[in-house]
Motif scaffolding. Structure first.
Motif, PDB file in Angstrom:
ATOM      1  N   ASP A 114      21.269   3.327 -22.700  1.00 11.74           N
ATOM      2  CA  ASP A 114      21.613   3.433 -21.285  1.00 11.74           C
ATOM      3  C   ASP A 114      20.536   2.732 -20.460  1.00 11.74           C
ATOM      4  O   ASP A 114      19.613   2.134 -21.015  1.00 11.74           O
ATOM      5  CB  ASP A 114      21.801   4.900 -20.869  1.00 11.74           C
ATOM      6  N   GLU A 115      20.659   2.811 -19.143  1.00 16.04           N
ATOM      7  CA  GLU A 115      19.725   2.140 -18.233  1.00 16.04           C
ATOM      8  C   GLU A 115      18.262   2.418 -18.537  1.00 16.04           C
ATOM      9  O   GLU A 115      17.413   1.544 -18.434  1.00 16.04           O
ATOM     10  CB  GLU A 115      19.987   2.624 -16.803  1.00 16.04           C
ATOM     11  N   SER A 116      17.976   3.653 -18.902  1.00 21.74           N
ATOM     12  CA  SER A 116      16.577   4.042 -19.126  1.00 21.74           C
ATOM     13  C   SER A 116      15.927   3.256 -20.264  1.00 21.74           C
ATOM     14  O   SER A 116      14.713   3.072 -20.267  1.00 21.74           O
ATOM     15  CB  SER A 116      16.469   5.545 -19.399  1.00 21.74           C
ATOM     16  N   ASP A 117      16.727   2.761 -21.200  1.00 26.02           N
ATOM     17  CA  ASP A 117      16.177   1.990 -22.310  1.00 26.02           C
ATOM     18  C   ASP A 117      15.682   0.611 -21.869  1.00 26.02           C
ATOM     19  O   ASP A 117      14.948  -0.050 -22.597  1.00 26.02           O
ATOM     20  CB  ASP A 117      17.223   1.823 -23.416  1.00 26.02           C
ATOM     21  N   ALA A 119      14.308   0.052 -18.661  1.00 26.30           N
ATOM     22  CA  ALA A 119      13.572   0.270 -17.412  1.00 26.30           C
ATOM     23  C   ALA A 119      12.521  -0.811 -17.160  1.00 26.30           C
ATOM     24  O   ALA A 119      12.313  -1.222 -16.023  1.00 26.30           O
ATOM     25  CB  ALA A 119      12.920   1.648 -17.413  1.00 26.30           C
ATOM     26  N   ASP A 120      11.875  -1.301 -18.208  1.00 26.58           N
ATOM     27  CA  ASP A 120      10.858  -2.337 -18.042  1.00 26.58           C
ATOM     28  C   ASP A 120      11.453  -3.680 -17.617  1.00 26.58           C
ATOM     29  O   ASP A 120      10.721  -4.600 -17.248  1.00 26.58           O
ATOM     30  CB  ASP A 120      10.065  -2.529 -19.340  1.00 26.58           C
ATOM     31  N   TYR A 121      12.779  -3.793 -17.682  1.00 28.65           N
ATOM     32  CA  TYR A 121      13.447  -5.051 -17.351  1.00 28.65           C
ATOM     33  C   TYR A 121      14.454  -4.861 -16.214  1.00 28.65           C
ATOM     34  O   TYR A 121      15.399  -5.622 -16.071  1.00 28.65           O
ATOM     35  CB  TYR A 121      14.170  -5.602 -18.586  1.00 28.65           C
ATOM     36  N   SER A 122      14.238  -3.848 -15.385  1.00 29.09           N
ATOM     37  CA  SER A 122      15.210  -3.491 -14.350  1.00 29.09           C
ATOM     38  C   SER A 122      15.477  -4.610 -13.352  1.00 29.09           C
ATOM     39  O   SER A 122      16.534  -4.641 -12.726  1.00 29.09           O
ATOM     40  CB  SER A 122      14.774  -2.226 -13.618  1.00 29.09           C
ATOM     41  N   ASP A 123      14.552  -5.560 -13.220  1.00 30.95           N
ATOM     42  CA  ASP A 123      14.774  -6.666 -12.293  1.00 30.95           C
ATOM     43  C   ASP A 123      15.431  -7.877 -12.971  1.00 30.95           C
ATOM     44  O   ASP A 123      15.697  -8.880 -12.332  1.00 30.95           O
ATOM     45  CB  ASP A 123      13.467  -7.085 -11.617  1.00 30.95           C
ATOM     46  N   ASN A 124      15.745  -7.762 -14.242  1.00 26.67           N
ATOM     47  CA  ASN A 124      16.391  -8.849 -14.972  1.00 26.67           C
ATOM     48  C   ASN A 124      17.787  -9.114 -14.399  1.00 26.67           C
ATOM     49  O   ASN A 124      18.532  -8.186 -14.094  1.00 26.67           O
ATOM     50  CB  ASN A 124      16.493  -8.482 -16.457  1.00 26.67           C
TER      51      ASN A 124
END
Length: 142
Positions: A114-117, A119-124
């Motif tokens: 899910d999204e949380s996996d 998180a380090d790339y949320s701006d991708n």
């Protein structure tokens, strides 16, 4: 709540399946699916046709290689899956244990990312696009 995929694998031969009462299998699976639907945990699931009717796309060289039929000497075939949404992995495993399957079968339980996996790339760009695609899908389903 997290989503888990219950991946059904079978090592039985085609001949073994031909000797089974297929209507009994349908009834057992239908009752199992119904119990998950009534419990509110089943998100989706499907069975698959015989692996001989499929193809394998293998990425070992410069270009993908497509082969008809099951992959090489497969001893365990992926026969179908369920997606369940449960509070814990243990609950997903409990549902897997209730499947009406006999000897030669296995169910692999894996959490769906899910999204949380990511998180380090949320701006991708593609993480952002996926959020939009999911929102569009949800809106279309309403």
């Amino acid at each position: 709540m997290a989503k888990y995929m219950l991946i059904m694998r079978n090592s039985a031969s085609t001949e073994e399946y031909q000797n089974m009462d297929f209507e009994a299998i349908i009834n057992a699976m239908g009752a199992y699916n119904e119990s998950m639907i009534k419990a509110g945990v089943m998100v989706g699931g499907e069975g698959l046709t015989d692996a001989a009717q499929g193809s394998v796309v293998e990425f070992t060289g410069e270009a993908p290689v497509v082969t008809d039929g099951p992959y090489g000497e497969t001893h365990e075939l992926f026969n179908g899956y369920w997606v369940v949404e449960t509070a814990t992995k243990e609950e997903a495993v409990e549902w897997a244990c209730r499947a009406p399957l006999g000897p030669g079968n296995k169910i692999e339980v894996r959490r769906v990312t899910d999204e949380s996996d990511f998180a380090d790339y949320s701006d991708n760009e593609y993480i952002q696009k996926e959020k939009e695609w999911r929102a569009q899908e949800a809106a279309a389903a309403e």
